[in-house]
Motif scaffolding. Sequence first.
Motif, PDB file in Angstrom:
ATOM      1  N   UNK A  17       2.395  10.979  12.367  1.00 11.50           N
ATOM      2  CA  UNK A  17       3.840  11.778  12.715  1.00 11.50           C
ATOM      3  C   UNK A  17       3.655  11.805  13.655  1.00 11.50           C
ATOM      4  N   UNK A  18       2.750  12.494  14.282  1.00 14.56           N
ATOM      5  CA  UNK A  18       2.645  13.217  15.787  1.00 14.56           C
ATOM      6  C   UNK A  18       3.062  11.494  16.814  1.00 14.56           C
ATOM      7  N   UNK A  19       2.296  10.843  16.305  1.00 11.61           N
ATOM      8  CA  UNK A  19       2.870   9.853  16.766  1.00 11.61           C
ATOM      9  C   UNK A  19       3.803   9.296  16.574  1.00 11.61           C
ATOM     10  N   UNK A  20       4.525   9.272  15.640  1.00 15.86           N
ATOM     11  CA  UNK A  20       6.078   8.713  15.576  1.00 15.86           C
ATOM     12  C   UNK A  20       6.637  10.033  16.237  1.00 15.86           C
ATOM     13  N   UNK A  21       6.259  10.950  16.213  1.00 17.01           N
ATOM     14  CA  UNK A  21       7.704  11.926  17.033  1.00 17.01           C
ATOM     15  C   UNK A  21       7.282  12.209  18.736  1.00 17.01           C
ATOM     16  N   UNK A  22       6.440  11.598  18.881  1.00 14.91           N
ATOM     17  CA  UNK A  22       5.953  11.302  19.891  1.00 14.91           C
ATOM     18  C   UNK A  22       6.811  10.261  21.132  1.00 14.91           C
ATOM     19  N   UNK A  23       6.704   9.244  20.355  1.00 18.11           N
ATOM     20  CA  UNK A  23       7.835   8.273  20.222  1.00 18.11           C
ATOM     21  C   UNK A  23       8.952   8.657  20.501  1.00 18.11           C
ATOM     22  N   UNK A  24       9.435   8.827  20.176  1.00 20.08           N
ATOM     23  CA  UNK A  24      10.134   9.655  19.751  1.00 20.08           C
ATOM     24  C   UNK A  24      11.409  10.615  20.893  1.00 20.08           C
ATOM     25  N   UNK A  25      10.436  11.340  20.952  1.00 19.03           N
ATOM     26  CA  UNK A  25      10.666  12.072  22.397  1.00 19.03           C
ATOM     27  C   UNK A  25      10.588  10.821  23.815  1.00 19.03           C
ATOM     28  N   UNK A  26       9.699  10.051  23.488  1.00 18.17           N
ATOM     29  CA  UNK A  26       9.490   9.187  25.046  1.00 18.17           C
ATOM     30  C   UNK A  26      10.981   8.981  24.758  1.00 18.17           C
ATOM     31  N   UNK A  27      11.522   7.993  23.922  1.00 20.38           N
ATOM     32  CA  UNK A  27      13.120   7.317  23.864  1.00 20.38           C
ATOM     33  C   UNK A  27      13.504   8.287  24.509  1.00 20.38           C
TER      34      UNK A  27
ATOM     35  N   UNK B 274      12.978   8.158  28.596  1.00 22.24           N
ATOM     36  CA  UNK B 274      14.321   7.525  28.618  1.00 22.24           C
ATOM     37  C   UNK B 274      15.569   7.409  28.989  1.00 22.24           C
ATOM     38  N   UNK B 275      15.478   7.617  28.385  1.00 26.60           N
ATOM     39  CA  UNK B 275      17.658   7.743  27.750  1.00 26.60           C
ATOM     40  C   UNK B 275      18.149   8.812  28.562  1.00 26.60           C
ATOM     41  N   UNK B 276      17.167   9.413  28.634  1.00 27.25           N
ATOM     42  CA  UNK B 276      17.726  10.905  30.090  1.00 27.25           C
ATOM     43  C   UNK B 276      17.213  10.317  31.163  1.00 27.25           C
ATOM     44  N   UNK B 277      16.769   9.623  31.367  1.00 23.80           N
ATOM     45  CA  UNK B 277      15.938   9.600  33.037  1.00 23.80           C
ATOM     46  C   UNK B 277      17.226   8.331  33.456  1.00 23.80           C
ATOM     47  N   UNK B 278      17.843   7.684  32.318  1.00 28.30           N
ATOM     48  CA  UNK B 278      18.021   6.065  32.135  1.00 28.30           C
ATOM     49  C   UNK B 278      19.922   6.961  33.448  1.00 28.30           C
ATOM     50  N   UNK B 279      20.497   7.958  32.136  1.00 30.78           N
ATOM     51  CA  UNK B 279      21.722   8.199  32.466  1.00 30.78           C
ATOM     52  C   UNK B 279      21.224   9.365  33.980  1.00 30.78           C
TER      53      UNK B 279
END
Length: 220
Positions: free
Chosen positions: A93-103, A106-111
Amino acid sequence: MKRIFGAKNSKEPPPSIQDASDRINKRGESVEDKVKRLDAELCKYKDQIKRTRPGPAQEAIKARAMRVLKQKKMYEGQRDMLYNQTFNLDQVSFAAEGLKDAQQTMTALKSANKELKGMMKTVKIQDIDNLQDEMMDLMDVSSEIQETLGRSYNVPDDIDEDDLMGELDALEADMGNETEADGVPSYLQPDTEPDLDEGLDLPPPPTGRTNNRSSTASSG
């Protein structure tokens, strides 16, 4: 009938990590309660063994205590296994939440990158340099205006610097002769020279009453 009402979907959605973790935690709590009850039962048998003399009765109590102890060990093994499963689920669960945060990052950085590129198209370095040059020119003109407005109208341009220095030296010499009592310059101190009129001993000037008498006598 299946064509009319449609076939029932027998597949259920897979449980989420949180659902699986909650289920395992409930099982672990149940096993932990059983371990606690067995611990209480073992404490009771321990007290009975202490109060019982060696013999068949004590051996029977020990046998029951051994069965309870084996059950306790079995439940403790199940509890530890469930806790390990919960730990693994928490790590996933921690790894999945970390991937969601990374996504999301990345979306915020692209914008933000896209927005910055759009803003940079409207800003030109040459325009900034030209603006800086114009500002410097305006500041120079402003300084010249202030200097011109600050000129004195009463000071002539043909004054000799040697004459000015001479007057300045005379002023300094005069200020050096100030009295120690009050520090007043000599040209501001009261005049102490004797009056020349006092030395001549002149009569006082005639008044208006005397003039009136003399005019009356001349008329008579």
